[in-house]
Design a protein around this motif. Sequence first.
Motif, PDB file in Angstrom:
ATOM      1  N   THR A 146       0.779  -1.175  -0.191  1.00 60.09           N
ATOM      2  CA  THR A 146       0.110   0.185   0.045  1.00 60.09           C
ATOM      3  C   THR A 146       0.951   1.354   0.065  1.00 60.09           C
ATOM      4  O   THR A 146       1.981   1.319   0.445  1.00 60.09           O
ATOM      5  N   GLY A 147       0.591   2.485  -0.370  1.00 63.38           N
ATOM      6  CA  GLY A 147       1.204   3.576  -0.349  1.00 63.38           C
ATOM      7  C   GLY A 147       1.970   3.812  -1.721  1.00 63.38           C
ATOM      8  O   GLY A 147       1.586   3.039  -2.800  1.00 63.38           O
ATOM      9  N   TYR A 148       2.705   4.809  -1.686  1.00 64.41           N
ATOM     10  CA  TYR A 148       3.573   5.081  -2.862  1.00 64.41           C
ATOM     11  C   TYR A 148       5.121   4.912  -2.616  1.00 64.41           C
ATOM     12  O   TYR A 148       5.519   5.379  -1.383  1.00 64.41           O
ATOM     13  N   PHE A 190       5.706   6.550   1.036  1.00 62.48           N
ATOM     14  CA  PHE A 190       4.725   7.471   1.323  1.00 62.48           C
ATOM     15  C   PHE A 190       3.467   7.211   1.409  1.00 62.48           C
ATOM     16  O   PHE A 190       3.256   5.825   0.963  1.00 62.48           O
ATOM     17  N   GLU A 191       2.695   7.581   2.556  1.00 62.03           N
ATOM     18  CA  GLU A 191       1.368   7.169   2.754  1.00 62.03           C
ATOM     19  C   GLU A 191       0.457   7.879   1.580  1.00 62.03           C
ATOM     20  O   GLU A 191      -0.447   7.511   1.013  1.00 62.03           O
ATOM     21  N   THR A 192       1.060   9.172   1.246  1.00 69.57           N
ATOM     22  CA  THR A 192       0.052   9.756  -0.077  1.00 69.57           C
ATOM     23  C   THR A 192       0.802   9.964  -1.280  1.00 69.57           C
ATOM     24  O   THR A 192       1.972  10.398  -1.177  1.00 69.57           O
ATOM     25  N   LYS A 193       0.121  10.171  -2.386  1.00 71.19           N
ATOM     26  CA  LYS A 193       0.779  10.417  -3.614  1.00 71.19           C
ATOM     27  C   LYS A 193       1.244  12.016  -3.655  1.00 71.19           C
ATOM     28  O   LYS A 193       2.571  12.053  -4.149  1.00 71.19           O
ATOM     29  N   VAL A 194       0.696  12.811  -2.973  1.00 72.03           N
ATOM     30  CA  VAL A 194       1.234  14.379  -2.856  1.00 72.03           C
ATOM     31  C   VAL A 194       2.418  14.305  -2.080  1.00 72.03           C
ATOM     32  O   VAL A 194       3.318  15.080  -2.683  1.00 72.03           O
ATOM     33  N   SER A 195       2.725  13.554  -1.173  1.00 73.90           N
ATOM     34  CA  SER A 195       3.731  13.604  -0.364  1.00 73.90           C
ATOM     35  C   SER A 195       5.148  13.036  -1.109  1.00 73.90           C
ATOM     36  O   SER A 195       6.264  13.409  -1.165  1.00 73.90           O
ATOM     37  N   ASP A 202       2.870   3.407  -7.389  1.00 73.16           N
ATOM     38  CA  ASP A 202       1.655   3.261  -6.723  1.00 73.16           C
ATOM     39  C   ASP A 202       1.551   1.682  -6.323  1.00 73.16           C
ATOM     40  O   ASP A 202       1.469   0.962  -7.384  1.00 73.16           O
TER      41      ASP A 202
END
Length: 80
Positions: free
Chosen positions: A26-28, A40-45, A66
């Motif tokens: 999970t995550g990126y 990272f937890e989010t794509k933005v970060s 992803d």
Amino acid sequence: MRERRRMAAGPASARATKASVEPLRTGYALVIDGHIKASFETKVSALEAGTQLKRQSPRLQVKIYDAETKLSETVEIAEA
């Protein structure tokens, strides 16, 4: 004459690679020149970190992976 030493063929050491043993589910992930360097937890970060790194070293190949869709996208910076 010099004596040549040969390395014995054996199992690779545990420090041969920095990749984690468990694959990312999970995550990126931030992939630099084909190697996963951070997650990272989010794509933005992940995009922020990748863009910052690409600005510092434009010759690096930086991608965001992803884990859920198993797709990656290349990070590009706009040239001025």
